[in-house]
Structures are given as structure tokens and as C-alpha cells.
Design a protein around this motif. Structure first.
Motif, mmCIF file in Angstrom:
data_model
loop_
_atom_site.group_PDB
_atom_site.id
_atom_site.type_symbol
_atom_site.label_atom_id
_atom_site.label_comp_id
_atom_site.label_asym_id
_atom_site.label_seq_id
_atom_site.Cartn_x
_atom_site.Cartn_y
_atom_site.Cartn_z
ATOM 1 N N ALA A 270 4.339 1.263 -9.145
ATOM 2 C CA ALA A 270 3.296 0.303 -8.765
ATOM 3 C C ALA A 270 1.954 0.826 -9.227
ATOM 4 C CB ALA A 270 3.277 0.087 -7.261
ATOM 5 N N LYS A 271 1.069 -0.101 -9.571
ATOM 6 C CA LYS A 271 -0.282 0.335 -9.928
ATOM 7 C C LYS A 271 -1.309 -0.443 -9.120
ATOM 8 C CE LYS A 271 -0.644 -2.699 -13.883
ATOM 9 N NZ LYS A 271 -0.755 -2.825 -15.330
ATOM 10 N N GLU A 272 -2.496 0.062 -9.149
ATOM 11 C CA GLU A 272 -3.592 -0.556 -8.401
ATOM 12 C C GLU A 272 -4.241 -1.595 -9.305
ATOM 13 O OE1 GLU A 272 -4.728 1.362 -5.452
ATOM 14 O OE2 GLU A 272 -6.407 0.058 -4.943
ATOM 15 N N LYS A 273 -4.426 -2.800 -8.764
ATOM 16 C CA LYS A 273 -5.109 -3.841 -9.544
ATOM 17 C C LYS A 273 -6.014 -4.609 -8.590
ATOM 18 C CE LYS A 273 -4.225 -7.596 -12.731
ATOM 19 N NZ LYS A 273 -3.330 -8.735 -12.888
ATOM 20 N N ASP A 274 -7.308 -4.604 -8.839
ATOM 21 C CA ASP A 274 -8.296 -5.259 -7.971
ATOM 22 C C ASP A 274 -8.086 -4.871 -6.511
ATOM 23 O OD1 ASP A 274 -9.019 -6.557 -10.344
ATOM 24 O OD2 ASP A 274 -7.644 -8.233 -9.923
ATOM 25 N N GLY B 286 10.646 -0.403 -12.596
ATOM 26 C CA GLY B 286 11.961 -0.849 -12.141
ATOM 27 C C GLY B 286 12.167 -0.498 -10.685
ATOM 28 N N ARG B 287 12.110 0.806 -10.406
ATOM 29 C CA ARG B 287 12.140 1.202 -8.999
ATOM 30 C C ARG B 287 10.694 1.156 -8.513
ATOM 31 N NH1 ARG B 287 15.740 6.563 -8.440
ATOM 32 N NH2 ARG B 287 14.532 7.246 -10.222
ATOM 33 N N VAL B 288 10.422 0.374 -7.498
ATOM 34 C CA VAL B 288 9.035 0.129 -7.066
ATOM 35 C C VAL B 288 8.667 1.000 -5.868
ATOM 36 C CG1 VAL B 288 7.402 -1.606 -6.252
ATOM 37 C CG2 VAL B 288 9.124 -2.219 -7.978
ATOM 38 N N LEU B 289 9.474 0.925 -4.806
ATOM 39 C CA LEU B 289 9.163 1.673 -3.582
ATOM 40 C C LEU B 289 10.415 2.376 -3.075
ATOM 41 C CD1 LEU B 289 7.333 -1.177 -1.584
ATOM 42 C CD2 LEU B 289 6.242 0.548 -3.038
ATOM 43 N N GLY B 290 10.225 3.491 -2.399
ATOM 44 C CA GLY B 290 11.298 4.136 -1.645
ATOM 45 C C GLY B 290 10.864 4.138 -0.188
ATOM 46 N N VAL B 291 11.644 3.475 0.647
ATOM 47 C CA VAL B 291 11.254 3.330 2.052
ATOM 48 C C VAL B 291 12.136 4.269 2.876
ATOM 49 C CG1 VAL B 291 10.988 1.704 3.955
ATOM 50 C CG2 VAL B 291 10.650 0.939 1.575
ATOM 51 N N THR B 292 11.527 5.291 3.444
ATOM 52 C CA THR B 292 12.272 6.346 4.146
ATOM 53 C C THR B 292 11.993 6.338 5.634
ATOM 54 O OG1 THR B 292 12.259 7.829 2.226
ATOM 55 C CG2 THR B 292 12.583 8.853 4.386
#
Ligand code: AMP
Ligand code: GLY
Length: 419
Positions: free
Chosen positions: A360-364, A372-378
Motif C-alpha cells: 500500500a502507498k500513501e496518496k493524498d 498483490g499482498r496488501v495487508l497482514g492482519v495479526t
């Protein structure tokens, strides 16, 4: 300074920050999520000259090189020469992951249990050999191939096609010029990451990866769609066998051959009916194993890393919590194939889970999908069912368009526990 920019690096960054003496933390290149925890600098993980220049300019006290590519390229050798202490193996030890042929021959020389195999740099010889082995069989490219250089062939034509793809069509570039053909093993897989300073080895808590894209372990191989820790198949008996037959012999043989391994040595194991065998070595923390293992580490991570660097791990206690953890990867629909990106991500502030950002990147001022893999929720809880429930509760409250995740992370581990 942490080199890398995925979910694994986010987990490392968050853990390093728990140490009060860490007042300035950089991540190269990092990502939009890591930027909330460290200063991200747009230098690629494989840009060794750029990394060295940055480290000198900013008087970096300590560096952690997390991904395989810079390790295989010699990032640690370069930084050490400039007087910057590092966590990670030198190039001559990173070869344990960078060359499957090296790894297999090391195991053969030292009697470390692994699948039977032959290596080839000649296609005709490889094709002839295939006719003599039972199916299924496993064809592996020698070099790094983003986890995609392993083909499990069910039939002879499939195996032949895999060999041709690697050796004639160069599907994995130079990585496929040499190949390994090995025996197909069966049994549950166990990941064990370890700290080692070249002499002492301390295994971390065990974990289980879920490599296939689809539920019920179907579909394409991915970098990993979720993990749980500990791995119920890693009983005290298995752990002891692994230590005696695999971990210690590996560390000793690397040292004896003049390439001591210092850093995180990752053992990809298969628990066969003949006992644990090595499927692969990685010269680094696993992704997404790190996202379940480090949250359970009670000892300060930087302290352990520095003990590794300074070769005094024997005097450094490493303690893990007896809780359980689960990580669910939220990916872009289509991964590991083609997928769309640029979708806005919403993460509630009051989750009972950690969100490690991978793509993921920061935009505005907002986080948008970029990989492809966006987040890992642990989530961490007293036992695995509770950790899984908590992780999925968080996943269900996180939103981005075209999100894809597996609903069955941990299912096999839970079933194993009941047996
Ligand atoms: P690797 O990149 O070597 O870890 O291989 C990727 C995946 O392929 C492993 O996690 C296993 O699930 C599978 N695999 C690799 N080697 C073998 C083998 N000899 N027998 C069965 N499965 C294997
Ligand atoms: N999750 C497997 C790896 O990091 O290679």
C-alpha cells in the motif's frame, strides 16, 4: 535502518520501536503503512550503492537487512566493510537460500535429512533422468525466483514441461540454468525461524504458512496467504529431533565450511513419516511468518539482534509468550496473477489486531492498494481459536475494493490439535 518494504519489514519495524533507545528509525524503501512507524526513504532494497551512501550520510548505528535479494547480493558485506554493524548473513552464507544446489549438496555432505535429488545443468540429462523417477516429482530452479521456481509435477509430461520451461525457455532467467529434481515428500509443513550467530542457534516459536491462493490449499502458490503460531505439529519430540538432526548440523556445517551463518535462518520443514526433513532454507525472516512470530517474542528484538551480530547469542535469553497468534493476508483480487491497484483502504482505529502493511502507498493522506499482498492482519490471544476469531473480526471491519483473503487460515492447525 531496516532494508525492505513489505509486511515482514513492518512487523520488524514495529518490534524494533519497542526499544526505547531506538529514537530514529529508517526503512528503505518501506511503504505507505510503514511510513507511519518509521522514516521511509525511496531507495530500493537492491540499490546497494544507494543504501551504503544513505547509511554513511545518516550515520546509521545498526542495519537490519530483511529481504533475500540484497542479502544474496552482499548488502551485509558492504555495510560491514563501511563499519556499520548489521543483522543478516553475508553473501557467502546467504547462498544457503540463493542456490538450491548449494543447499542440497550441503545437506548431502553433512547427512541432514532432505528429499533425495539430482542436480542438472544439461537439459537432455535432466529429461532422461525424469523417465527413471516416480511421479509426482518436484522440479526446482537453482536460484531465487520469487517463490515461483518450484513445480510439483503430477505426470511425466508435466515434469518435462517444467524442465523445458526452466532450461530452454529461461522462464526464471539465470535462476533456471541449473535445476534440482527431487523426491516428492508428503506431510504437514512447519516453518521454524531461528536466531543464530554462527555458533549458537535459538529457534523461535514455530509457525505454519498457507502458501496456496485458494481455500482448502488449492490454486496457485503465493508468497503466503496467512500464518499461525505455534504450529501444532511441532511437538517437543519433533523439536528435539529438528535440533539434533537439522538445526545444529546446519549451523555447524556452515561454520565448518568457512561461511558461518549469522542472522535469521529459516527452516522450511516437512514432517514425513520418516521424521522431519528440510524442504528449503531461507536466509532471512519469512513473510508472513514474521507477522505471527515477532508479536509473540517477549525479549527485546534489537537486543537479540545485536547479540547475534556480536556473536554472544549463547548469553542472550530469548523468551516467547505461550499465547497463540494468527495472521490473515488481505490481498488484491487476482493475486498471484494480474490484479488492479489504487483502491482506498479503510482501517478502523479500534481494532484488536495489528495491521502490517505490505502493498500500500500513501496518496493524498490516504492509504491505497499498490501490491498483490496488501495487508497482514495479526491477532494474539490465549489460544489459536481465539486468535483466529480476533483476526477475522478485524479483517471483516477493514475495507478496500476487490479485497481477497482466505477464510480457512488455521483450519488445518485446529484439526491437528483435535487429533
Ligand atoms: P520451496 O520454494 O522450496 O519452499 O517450495 C515451495 C513449496 O513447494 C513448499 O512449501 C512445499 O509445499 C512444496 N515443495 C517443495 N519441495 C517439495 C518436495 N520435495 N515435496 C513436496 N512438496 C514440496
Ligand atoms: N513464507 C515463506 C517465505 O517467506 O519464503
Amino acid at each position: 535502518m531496516v532494508i525492505g518494504g513489505g509486511g515482514r519489514e513492518h512487523a520488524i519495524v514495529k518490534k524494533l520501536k519497542e526499544n526505547q533507545s531506538v529514537t530514529e528509525l529508517y526503512c528503505l524503501p518501506g511503504n505507505g503503512g510503514i511510513a507511519r512507524d518509521a522514516i521511509c526513504v525511496g531507495i530500493a532494497a537492491v540499490d546497494l550503492d544507494g543504501i551504503l551512501a544513505f547509511a554513511k550520510e545518516n550515520k546509521i548505528d545498526y542495519a537490519v537487512v530483511a529481504p533475500d535479494d540484497p542479502l544474496a547480493l552482499g548488502a551485509v558485506d558492504l555495510l560491514e566493510k563501511a563499519g556499520i554493524p548489521c543483522f543478516g548473513p553475508r553473501k557467502d552464507a546467504a547462498v544457503i537460500e540463493a542456490s538450491k544446489v548449494f543447499a542440497k549438496e550441503l545437506m548431502k555432505r553433512h547427512g541432514i535429512p532432505t528429499a533425495r535429488y539430482e542436480t542438472f545443468d544439461d537439459m537432455a540429462a535432466a529429461l532422461a533422468y525424469l523417465k527413471t523417477v516416480p511421479m509426482p516429482t518436484v522440479v526446482k530452479a537453482d536460484g531465487l525466483a520469487l517463490g515461483k521456481g518450484v513445480i510439483i509435477a503430477q505426470t511425466l509430461p508435466e515434469a518435462e514441461a517444467a524442465v523445458r520451461a526452466m532450461m530452454a525457455d529461461h522462464r526464471f532467467g539465470k535462476s533456471g540454468e541449473r535445476i534440482v529434481v527431487e523426491e516428492f515428500l508428503e506431510g504437514p509443513e512447519i516453518s521454524v525461524l531461528s536466531f543464530t550467530d554462527g555458533k549458537t542457534i535459538i529457534p523461535m516459536i514455530s509457525s505454519m504458512d498457507h502458501k496456496r491462493a485458494g481455500e482448502g490449499d488449492t490454486g496457485l502458490n503465493t508468497g503466503g496467504m496467512g500464518t499461525v503460531a505455534p504450529n501444532p505439529y511441532y511437538t517437543p519430540d519433533v523439536a528435539q529431533r529438528c535440533m539434533e538432526e537439522i538445526f545444529l548440523p546446519t549451523v555447524r556445517s556452515m561454520a565448518d565450511e568457512g561461511r558461518p551463518f549469522k542472522g535469521c535462518l529459516y527452516f522450511g520443514l516437512m514432517l514425513t513419516k520418516d521424521g522431519p526433513k528440510v524442504i528449503e532454507y531461507n536466509c532471512r525472516f519469512g513473510d508472513p511468518e514474521t507477522q505471527v512470530v515477532l508479536p509473540l517474542l517477549k525479549t527485546d528484538l534489537l537486543t537479540v539482534m545485536q547479540a547475534v551480530t556480536e556473536e554472544r547469542l549463547a548469553d542472550c535469553p530469548v523468551v516467547f509468550s505461550d499465547a497463540a497468534s494468527a495472521c490473515v493476508i488481505m490481498a488484491s483480487q487476482g493475486y498471484p496473477g494480474a490484479y488492479e491497484k489504487g483502491y482506498s483502504i479503510t482501517i478502523p482505529a479500534d481494532l484488536e489486531a495489528e495491521v502490517y502493511v505490505a502493498g500500500a502507498k500513501e496518496k493524498d493522506g490516504r492509504l491505497v492498494t499498490s501490491g498483490g499482498r496488501v495487508l497482514g492482519v495479526t491477532a494474539v490471544a490465549e489460544d489459536l481459536p481465539a486468535a483466529l476469531a480476533r483476526a477475522y473480526e478485524a479483517v471483516d471491519r477493514i475495507h478496500f475494493d476487490h479485497a481477497y483473503f482466505r477464510r480457512d487460515i488455521g483450519k488445518r492447525a485446529l484439526a491437528a490439535k483435535e487429533n
